[in-house]
Design a protein around this motif. Structure first.
Motif, PDB file in Angstrom:
ATOM      1  N   CYS A 138       0.866  -0.964   0.135  1.00  0.00           N
ATOM      2  CA  CYS A 138      -0.055   0.385  -0.051  1.00  0.00           C
ATOM      3  C   CYS A 138       0.802   1.021   0.010  1.00  0.00           C
ATOM      4  O   CYS A 138       1.794   1.645   0.931  1.00  0.00           O
ATOM      5  CB  CYS A 138      -1.131   0.035   1.035  1.00  0.00           C
ATOM      6  SG  CYS A 138      -1.904   1.570   1.067  1.00  0.00           S
ATOM      7  N   ASN A 179      -4.959   0.095  -3.847  1.00  0.00           N
ATOM      8  CA  ASN A 179      -5.162   1.847  -3.552  1.00  0.00           C
ATOM      9  C   ASN A 179      -4.136   2.550  -4.197  1.00  0.00           C
ATOM     10  O   ASN A 179      -3.586   4.018  -3.863  1.00  0.00           O
ATOM     11  CB  ASN A 179      -5.012   3.204  -1.757  1.00  0.00           C
ATOM     12  CG  ASN A 179      -5.632   1.171  -1.072  1.00  0.00           C
ATOM     13  OD1 ASN A 179      -6.653   1.744  -1.280  1.00  0.00           O
ATOM     14  ND2 ASN A 179      -5.143   0.801  -0.437  1.00  0.00           N
ATOM     15  N   CYS A 191      -0.991   5.231   5.547  1.00  0.00           N
ATOM     16  CA  CYS A 191      -0.056   4.147   5.648  1.00  0.00           C
ATOM     17  C   CYS A 191       0.765   4.418   6.227  1.00  0.00           C
ATOM     18  O   CYS A 191       1.979   4.620   6.709  1.00  0.00           O
ATOM     19  CB  CYS A 191      -0.176   3.010   4.601  1.00  0.00           C
ATOM     20  SG  CYS A 191      -1.184   1.759   4.866  1.00  0.00           S
ATOM     21  N   CYS A 210      -0.508   3.825   0.311  1.00  0.00           N
ATOM     22  CA  CYS A 210      -1.105   5.743   0.535  1.00  0.00           C
ATOM     23  C   CYS A 210      -0.476   6.243   1.810  1.00  0.00           C
ATOM     24  O   CYS A 210       0.091   6.167   2.380  1.00  0.00           O
ATOM     25  CB  CYS A 210      -2.359   4.812   0.800  1.00  0.00           C
ATOM     26  SG  CYS A 210      -3.420   4.595   2.605  1.00  0.00           S
TER      27      CYS A 210
HETATM   28 ZN   LIG Z   1      -2.271   2.308   3.147  1.00  0.00          ZN
END
Ligand SMILES: [Zn+2]
Ligand SMILES: [Zn+2]
Length: 203
Positions: A31, A137, A36, A33
């Protein structure tokens, strides 16, 4: 082949086990994003949680297989944004455990591998849960091959979620109250100022 994998926070106060882990019973993703990334900086664990490009490796499992055996009193939970996931960690040494939805019910836990003693990019993680199936994502434009990987990963995850729901019903262990399905810790919310300072570290 499934395997029971030990879980420990870095200082050792919180201990547990993930039961029956395998590539088939989990969904290994990356991920990129912002949530995170800012979470890793919030804990001060970016070196343990992010790769060079700022991606987090996460493997998603049925939360009922994640058992906390010792140190439950050190469990804490934070939301990086008001609508973001609940991010569970240990307040003794800021070790991330896993991310869940805001309420119990849906059996879903995204585990940060460092609680098993390995960085997400370590080969040992691939041995536990198989290679990364896809990047979740992703905001940048993707090639067709990358899109196909995402669709394959989502199909795998949907099958797992359905199976976990059929097998276990409404999920609550180990992070939610059985009756209300509310989190067993009040989630910490990040102040605007803190959020802004963390955003500056995000790539
Ligand atoms: Zn994330
Ligand atoms: Zn600890």
């Amino acid at each position: 082949m499934t395997k029971d994998v030990s879980v420990s926070c870095t200082c050792g106060k919180v201990k547990g086990v993930i039961h029956g882990l395998s590539a088939a019973s989990s969904n290994h993703v990356q991920c990129p994003c912002k949530g995170c990334q800012s979470y890793a900086h919030y804990l001060g664990r970016a070196a343990d949680m992010l790769d060079e490009a700022g991606y987090s490796n996460i493997f998603q499992i049925d939360p009922v297989t994640f058992e906390i055996k010792e140190g439950l009193e050190h469990l804490a939970c934070v939301r990086m944004t008001p609508k973001g996931p609940l991010r569970w960690y240990t307040d003794c040494c800021k070790t991330p455990l896993g991310n869940t939805l805001p309420k119990g019910g849906v059996p879903f836990l995204g585990v940060l591998p460092i609680c098993t003693g390995y960085k997400g990019t370590d080969q040992a993680v691939v041995e536990m849960v198989g290679p990364v199936r896809a990047v979740a994502n992703e905001k940048r434009p993707q090639t067709l091959a990358e899109k196909l990987k995402v669709w394959g990963m989502l199909a795998h995850l949907m099958r797992l979620l359905l199976w976990w729901r059929i097998r276990g019903g409404k999920s609550w262990k180990p992070f939610f109250d059985k009756d209300t399905l509310r989190p067993i810790r009040k989630p910490i919310t990040i102040s605007k100022a803190e959020s802004k300072a963390l955003a500056e570290k995000v790539v």
